[in-house]
Write a protein that holds these residues in place. Structure first.
Motif, short mmCIF file in Angstrom:
data_model
loop_
_atom_site.label_atom_id
_atom_site.label_comp_id
_atom_site.label_asym_id
_atom_site.label_seq_id
_atom_site.Cartn_x
_atom_site.Cartn_y
_atom_site.Cartn_z
N ALA A 31 -2.48 4.34 7.72
CA ALA A 31 -2.61 4.19 9.17
C ALA A 31 -1.34 3.57 9.73
N PHE A 32 -1.13 3.75 11.02
CA PHE A 32 -0.01 3.05 11.66
C PHE A 32 -0.29 1.56 11.72
N ARG A 33 -1.48 1.17 12.15
CA ARG A 33 -1.82 -0.24 12.35
C ARG A 33 -2.88 -0.64 11.33
N ILE A 34 -2.56 -1.65 10.50
CA ILE A 34 -3.46 -2.08 9.44
C ILE A 34 -3.67 -3.59 9.58
N GLN A 35 -4.91 -4.00 9.87
CA GLN A 35 -5.23 -5.43 9.89
C GLN A 35 -5.60 -5.87 8.47
#
Length: 286
Positions: A252-256
């Motif tokens: 993914a682009f954004r990974i928490q």
């Protein structure tokens, strides 16, 4: 060093590996089979890194890289290519914490925060991109939930992290058109030396805060509680998300890095008029 093997090892360069997430990510990448170039500004601070690698039974290539020094960045990247012939991934992890608010600091202080946390990322990414294009590689940047949600007394730090997130989100489709994957990893509170590294002397800071003293005291009390070992993630837990970005077939682009971080950032990402975030952060200074 020979680079003629028909199946050369994947090579990753990670910045800011003297402690915390960077150290844990370097060890995790090496365990996962990556040839890992672990860099840090001051090689004299590599003892903990070496000890962690020895305990894990992995080898790291430890090198100097100062993200704000373009010559240092170029030398490190060029050295990796000279020795290994390829660069498959970069993890921008180096950064510096900061506590302050506009009326209590200089604009020069803010520029310094931006230099390390934003322009340092750009220095490394720019040097690496030609080589990542050659391998269809990955550009990964450790940002923060503070790159999504602005936080009191963190204006400069959050501004830098917002800038990184915006830059990488804008770069991602451009890089993807040439085969390079771009991701950002967003930790919440991690039990590292990060808070200690901002030189936090609570009593002195509050005494010097003038009309901001009560709000600053409330914010510091809340934040220190968030970074205790009982409340925060371990560096290894956060580094697992870095490894996900390195190894997932389509990251993914954004990974928490935790369920808490996902919930925290979701409040902002779904908050079209900004009222929910401000209602939340207003309680932190009261």
């Amino acid at each position: 060093m020979s680079t003629t093997s028909p199946h050369p090892a994947r090579t990753v360069l990670i910045t800011g590996t003297s402690s915390g997430i960077g150290l844990a990510a370097a060890v995790a990448a090496a365990r996962a089979g990556w040839r890992t170039v672990a860099t840090l500004r001051n090689p004299d601070r590599a003892d903990a890194l070496r000890a962690a690698a020895a305990e894990a039974g992995v080898e790291l290539d430890i090198r100097r890289l100062d993200v704000v020094d373009e010559e240092s960045v170029a030398a490190a990247v060029d050295g990796v290519i000279a020795d290994y012939g390829r660069l498959d991934a970069v993890v921008n992890n180096a950064g510096a914490g900061h506590l302050g608010t506009l009326e209590l600091e200089t604009v020069a202080d803010v520029r310094e925060v931006m230099e390390v946390n934003f322009f340092g990322v750009l220095n490394v990414s720019k040097a690496a991109l030609p080589h990542l294009r050659a391998t269809g590689g990955r550009l990964i940047t450790v940002t923060s939930v503070g790159g999504v949600v602005g936080q009191p007394f963190n204006e400069a730090y959050c501004a830098a992290k917002f800038a990184v997130e915006g830059y990488m989100e804008s770069l991602a489709p451009v890089a993807r058109s040439l085969g390079v994957s771009v991701s950002v990893v967003e930790p919440g509170a991690v039990a590292t030396e990060f808070v200690n590294n901002i030189g936090l002397d609570t009593d002195a800071r509050v005494a010097a805060a003038g009309p901001y003293a009560d709000a600053l005291r409330a914010y510091i009390d809340r934040t220190v509680a968030q970074f205790t070992p009982d409340a925060a993630q371990t560096p290894a837990e956060a580094a697992a998300s870095v490894l996900e970005a390195l190894t997932a077939e389509e990251p993914a682009f954004r990974i928490q890095t935790s369920p808490w971080a996902r919930g925290f950032t979701a409040a902002k990402l779904a908050d079209q008029d900004g009222s929910a975030v401000l209602a939340m952060t207003d309680t932190w200074v009261r």
